[in-house]
Motif scaffolding. Structure first.
Motif, PDB file in Angstrom:
ATOM      1  N   TYR A  68       0.868  -1.164   0.000  1.00  0.00           N
ATOM      2  CA  TYR A  68       0.000   0.000   0.000  1.00  0.00           C
ATOM      3  C   TYR A  68       0.913   1.224   0.000  1.00  0.00           C
ATOM      4  O   TYR A  68       1.939   1.245   0.686  1.00  0.00           O
ATOM      5  CB  TYR A  68      -0.860   0.033   1.268  1.00  0.00           C
ATOM      6  CG  TYR A  68      -2.124  -0.800   1.222  1.00  0.00           C
ATOM      7  CD1 TYR A  68      -2.458  -1.574   0.109  1.00  0.00           C
ATOM      8  CD2 TYR A  68      -2.992  -0.813   2.305  1.00  0.00           C
ATOM      9  CE1 TYR A  68      -3.621  -2.329   0.086  1.00  0.00           C
ATOM     10  CE2 TYR A  68      -4.159  -1.562   2.291  1.00  0.00           C
ATOM     11  CZ  TYR A  68      -4.468  -2.327   1.179  1.00  0.00           C
ATOM     12  OH  TYR A  68      -5.620  -3.073   1.153  1.00  0.00           O
ATOM     13  N   PHE A 274      -3.116   4.742  -1.219  1.00  0.00           N
ATOM     14  CA  PHE A 274      -3.535   3.961  -2.375  1.00  0.00           C
ATOM     15  C   PHE A 274      -3.182   2.492  -2.171  1.00  0.00           C
ATOM     16  O   PHE A 274      -2.195   2.160  -1.511  1.00  0.00           O
ATOM     17  CB  PHE A 274      -2.825   4.458  -3.649  1.00  0.00           C
ATOM     18  CG  PHE A 274      -3.035   5.920  -3.916  1.00  0.00           C
ATOM     19  CD1 PHE A 274      -4.094   6.355  -4.704  1.00  0.00           C
ATOM     20  CD2 PHE A 274      -2.201   6.875  -3.359  1.00  0.00           C
ATOM     21  CE1 PHE A 274      -4.299   7.708  -4.927  1.00  0.00           C
ATOM     22  CE2 PHE A 274      -2.393   8.226  -3.580  1.00  0.00           C
ATOM     23  CZ  PHE A 274      -3.450   8.647  -4.366  1.00  0.00           C
ATOM     24  N   THR A 275      -4.006   1.622  -2.744  1.00  0.00           N
ATOM     25  CA  THR A 275      -3.617   0.222  -2.837  1.00  0.00           C
ATOM     26  C   THR A 275      -2.511   0.100  -3.871  1.00  0.00           C
ATOM     27  O   THR A 275      -2.109   1.081  -4.496  1.00  0.00           O
ATOM     28  CB  THR A 275      -4.815  -0.660  -3.202  1.00  0.00           C
ATOM     29  OG1 THR A 275      -5.385  -0.197  -4.444  1.00  0.00           O
ATOM     30  CG2 THR A 275      -5.881  -0.599  -2.118  1.00  0.00           C
ATOM     31  N   GLY A 277      -2.082  -0.976  -6.903  1.00  0.00           N
ATOM     32  CA  GLY A 277      -2.257  -0.616  -8.299  1.00  0.00           C
ATOM     33  C   GLY A 277      -2.137  -1.810  -9.234  1.00  0.00           C
ATOM     34  O   GLY A 277      -2.051  -2.969  -8.808  1.00  0.00           O
ATOM     35  N   VAL A 287      -0.675   3.144 -10.578  1.00  0.00           N
ATOM     36  CA  VAL A 287      -1.636   3.446  -9.521  1.00  0.00           C
ATOM     37  C   VAL A 287      -2.661   4.434 -10.061  1.00  0.00           C
ATOM     38  O   VAL A 287      -2.311   5.518 -10.546  1.00  0.00           O
ATOM     39  CB  VAL A 287      -0.936   4.009  -8.277  1.00  0.00           C
ATOM     40  CG1 VAL A 287      -1.955   4.257  -7.163  1.00  0.00           C
ATOM     41  CG2 VAL A 287       0.141   3.039  -7.803  1.00  0.00           C
ATOM     42  N   ASN A 291      -7.673   3.418  -7.173  1.00  0.00           N
ATOM     43  CA  ASN A 291      -6.898   2.750  -6.131  1.00  0.00           C
ATOM     44  C   ASN A 291      -6.791   3.555  -4.844  1.00  0.00           C
ATOM     45  O   ASN A 291      -6.154   3.113  -3.891  1.00  0.00           O
ATOM     46  CB  ASN A 291      -5.488   2.412  -6.643  1.00  0.00           C
ATOM     47  CG  ASN A 291      -5.491   1.434  -7.795  1.00  0.00           C
ATOM     48  OD1 ASN A 291      -4.850   1.659  -8.817  1.00  0.00           O
ATOM     49  ND2 ASN A 291      -6.229   0.341  -7.656  1.00  0.00           N
ATOM     50  N   HIS A 293      -7.472   4.806  -1.252  1.00  0.00           N
ATOM     51  CA  HIS A 293      -7.922   3.914  -0.178  1.00  0.00           C
ATOM     52  C   HIS A 293      -7.626   4.536   1.179  1.00  0.00           C
ATOM     53  O   HIS A 293      -6.785   5.430   1.302  1.00  0.00           O
ATOM     54  CB  HIS A 293      -7.193   2.570  -0.314  1.00  0.00           C
ATOM     55  CG  HIS A 293      -7.748   1.478   0.539  1.00  0.00           C
ATOM     56  ND1 HIS A 293      -9.098   1.239   0.681  1.00  0.00           N
ATOM     57  CD2 HIS A 293      -7.130   0.551   1.334  1.00  0.00           C
ATOM     58  CE1 HIS A 293      -9.287   0.212   1.491  1.00  0.00           C
ATOM     59  NE2 HIS A 293      -8.107  -0.204   1.908  1.00  0.00           N
ATOM     60  N   ARG A 314     -10.700  -6.011   0.282  1.00  0.00           N
ATOM     61  CA  ARG A 314      -9.377  -5.396   0.247  1.00  0.00           C
ATOM     62  C   ARG A 314      -8.455  -6.187   1.167  1.00  0.00           C
ATOM     63  O   ARG A 314      -8.868  -6.722   2.192  1.00  0.00           O
ATOM     64  CB  ARG A 314      -9.417  -3.932   0.696  1.00  0.00           C
ATOM     65  CG  ARG A 314     -10.335  -3.046  -0.136  1.00  0.00           C
ATOM     66  CD  ARG A 314      -9.802  -2.865  -1.558  1.00  0.00           C
ATOM     67  NE  ARG A 314     -10.651  -1.971  -2.329  1.00  0.00           N
ATOM     68  CZ  ARG A 314     -11.664  -2.346  -3.076  1.00  0.00           C
ATOM     69  NH1 ARG A 314     -11.972  -3.637  -3.145  1.00  0.00           N
ATOM     70  NH2 ARG A 314     -12.372  -1.471  -3.765  1.00  0.00           N
ATOM     71  N   GLN A 329      -7.525  -6.146  -4.146  1.00  0.00           N
ATOM     72  CA  GLN A 329      -7.899  -4.755  -4.365  1.00  0.00           C
ATOM     73  C   GLN A 329      -8.865  -4.716  -5.537  1.00  0.00           C
ATOM     74  O   GLN A 329      -9.275  -5.751  -6.061  1.00  0.00           O
ATOM     75  CB  GLN A 329      -6.653  -3.910  -4.654  1.00  0.00           C
ATOM     76  CG  GLN A 329      -5.900  -4.376  -5.904  1.00  0.00           C
ATOM     77  CD  GLN A 329      -4.726  -3.490  -6.273  1.00  0.00           C
ATOM     78  OE1 GLN A 329      -4.689  -2.309  -5.973  1.00  0.00           O
ATOM     79  NE2 GLN A 329      -3.737  -4.060  -6.935  1.00  0.00           N
ATOM     80  N   ASP A 330      -9.244  -3.514  -5.955  1.00  0.00           N
ATOM     81  CA  ASP A 330     -10.093  -3.354  -7.139  1.00  0.00           C
ATOM     82  C   ASP A 330      -9.281  -3.778  -8.354  1.00  0.00           C
ATOM     83  O   ASP A 330      -8.291  -3.144  -8.712  1.00  0.00           O
ATOM     84  CB  ASP A 330     -10.510  -1.884  -7.267  1.00  0.00           C
ATOM     85  CG  ASP A 330     -11.460  -1.649  -8.428  1.00  0.00           C
ATOM     86  OD1 ASP A 330     -11.598  -2.547  -9.284  1.00  0.00           O
ATOM     87  OD2 ASP A 330     -12.065  -0.567  -8.475  1.00  0.00           O
ATOM     88  N   THR A 331      -9.702  -4.887  -8.984  1.00  0.00           N
ATOM     89  CA  THR A 331      -8.960  -5.419 -10.137  1.00  0.00           C
ATOM     90  C   THR A 331      -9.716  -5.227 -11.440  1.00  0.00           C
ATOM     91  O   THR A 331      -9.459  -5.922 -12.417  1.00  0.00           O
ATOM     92  CB  THR A 331      -8.686  -6.920  -9.934  1.00  0.00           C
ATOM     93  OG1 THR A 331      -9.941  -7.599  -9.744  1.00  0.00           O
ATOM     94  CG2 THR A 331      -7.812  -7.153  -8.722  1.00  0.00           C
TER      95      THR A 331
END
Length: 528
Positions: A68, A274-275, A277, A287, A291, A293, A314, A329-331
């Motif tokens: 992260y 951010f996560t 990426g 990223v 992403n 967060h 997450r 994460q959001d993929t």
């Protein structure tokens, strides 16, 4: 979206408005040029990132290890907002401190795209930094800041971070009595009693601070739902609503987790950034805006700040050994999409309460080009005629754009009167949404099969689709059907209410994943 941190605050994030509204600057900094920058809350713009899910590339990271990327951390909680007390910034000369032998280094090169602002994202915890002469450091929150202007596209910053390799055994034996400042266990006197009471109930069997953090994390991950549909907020009433409805997005999970642990004496803060990426090459991550967060961090003596992850869907990289949650994460964006992504800085204001139910951002009608063919003829034009006709055209276009949303609303209200009708409406809305984004649903599929197909083809809505499918299956096959679905539980939520929320989550996520032509087409052709 520019990560605006040198702006006047107009709204709040972890609070009813973006935190720091009407507040003093976090830092007063003087750069080499003598100019003064007011560096305000790092959460100024994250609400719009969280709900926008933009594929705009903010920065790229080449790193030894995935992480992260933390922009800052917020220790101050007044019951309404999470923020930072005023602190001095330290000048740095390439080196912040020498990494202890017990820590694992993570070298990063950050290349700025559309990020903007003054906060430099980095893996916890930065020890060395170089690349711009105006870099400064806030030691209390391990925050890197530029003071002679915002980050610019093309800026490259080299950072060395270091963190311990953690295990559950190590954390379970650690104490939490020597936090750097009493601010990390402070809660306001008017914090609703339900916050502390719930924290004590959930962590009743905990034998250590680590056990308490882990139990609370598990409770959020398993008992709550992730959604971008709800209003922002983490004030007193917002926390109560969140605990009652059990649905929200990362700012509420992070803020409520931190507040609850503080009520039982565990030092906690909220981190933002951010996560990891999208991987675009070996050791390189793109990223994106989506992403963005927020997550909580817990203090352990002789170890430091440790990230936990209460947000469903997450999971931080390299943290599974002590959180038990695999990295996720959001993929919904791929490396191919990144190659074509818009990298120009954009600034999108947070959506207001009047946003369309279908998730379509209606453009400002005043931006439409004037069509000369719609202008009045010379025979009918008066001195004021042109302006009145123009206004009529704009009003007509506004009505045209509003019609689909109004029809959908009226149809749902008319049809969904019984619990069974509401459940059928929710399922139809959810399945129509996933079909629109390419999930191959067949008429013969059972709800569980539809959920499984959705998990494979559109994983971002796996949790709400699975929950909705389970509810539909139960109502279909159990002897009592949907009886009891409308009973309001302890936290003020009913099963049918949750089903409606799940359907809204799925519909919103599907709409926002479409490109604009298909999004507009769906808005005007989907009437249910």
């Amino acid at each position: 979206l520019g990560f605006a941190v040198v702006v006047a605050l107009a709204a709040g994030l972890i609070g009813p408005r973006l935190p720091g509204a009407d507040a003093a600057p976090l830092y007063e900094t003087s750069g080499g040029s003598g100019g003064v920058s007011q560096v305000l809350s790092p959460l100024v713009d994250i609400r719009s990132r969280l709900t926008n899910r933009s594929t705009t590339e903010l920065f790229r990271v080449r790193a030894d290890a995935e992480s992260y990327w933390r922009s800052s951390a917020l220790p101050e909680f007044d019951g309404t907002t999470w923020g930072m007390p005023q602190r001095d910034l330290e000048p740095i000369d390439r080196s912040l401190t020498a990494p202890p032998d017990s820590l694992i280094e993570n070298r990063q090169q950050i290349t700025i795209g559309a990020l903007g602002g003054s906060l430099v994202p980095a893996a916890p915890d930065p020890l060395q930094a170089s690349g711009r002469e105006d870099l400064r450091f806030a030691a209390e929150t391990s925050t890197l800041v530029t003071v002679d202007g915002d980050l610019q596209a093309g800026d490259r910053i080299d950072i060395v971070s270091a963190a311990p390799a953690l295990s559950g055994t190590q954390l379970s034996a650690a104490t939490t009595a020597a936090a750097p400042d009493p601010i990390y266990t402070s809660v306001p006197a008017d914090l609703p009693p339900v916050v502390g009471a719930t924290a004590r109930d959930v962590t009743a069997s905990a034998a250590s601070a680590y056990d308490a953090a882990l139990q609370l994390q598990t409770w959020f991950q398993t008992e709550f739902e992730y959604s971008l549909e709800i209003q922002p907020g983490h004030g007193n009433s917002a926390i109560e609503n969140f605990l009652r409805d059990r649905i929200g997005y990362c700012e509420q999970f992070a803020g409520t987790f931190a507040a609850m642990l503080r009520t039982i004496g565990v030092p906690t803060r909220v981190a933002v950034g951010f996560t990891s990426g999208v991987p675009v090459a070996d050791g390189e991550y793109s990223v994106l805006g989506r992403n963005a967060h927020a997550w909580p961090e817990v203090w352990f003596d002789d170890i430091g700040w440790v990230a936990f992850e209460p947000t469903p869907g997450r999971g931080a990289p390299n943290a599974e050994s002590y959180t038990g949650i695999r990295p996720q994460q959001d993929t919904s964006a791929t490396a191919e999409e990144i190659d074509d992504a818009d990298v120009a800085p954009v600034s999108t204001p947070p959506p207001g309460p009047s946003d369309g139910d279908a998730g379509l951002n209606i453009p400002d009608l005043t931006e439409f080009p004037t069509d000369e063919s719609l202008a009045p003829t010379a025979a009918t034009r008066t001195d004021d005629g042109a302006s009145w006709v123009g206004l009529a055209v704009f009003v007509a276009l506004g009505v045209l754009i509003a019609i689909p949303a109004v029809i959908r609303l009226l149809r749902r209200r008319r049809r969904a009167r019984t619990v069974d009708a509401q459940l059928a409406e929710a399922w139809h809305r959810a399945t129509s949404a996933v079909v629109a984004v390419g999930v191959p649903v067949q008429s013969s599929d059972t709800p569980v099969e539809v959920a499984a197909r959705t998990a494979r083809h559109f994983p971002v809505v796996t949790r709400p689709m699975s929950s909705l499918a389970d509810a539909v299956t139960a109502a279909t096959y159990r002897a009592e059907g949907s009886t009891g679905f409308d009973v309001v539980g302890t936290y003020g939520a009913s099963t049918i209410g949750e089903c409606r929320n799940w359907a809204k989550q799925i519909d919103r996520a599907a709409t926002e994943s479409l490109d604009w032509p298909n999004r507009v087409r769906r808005y005007f052709t989907t009437w249910n």
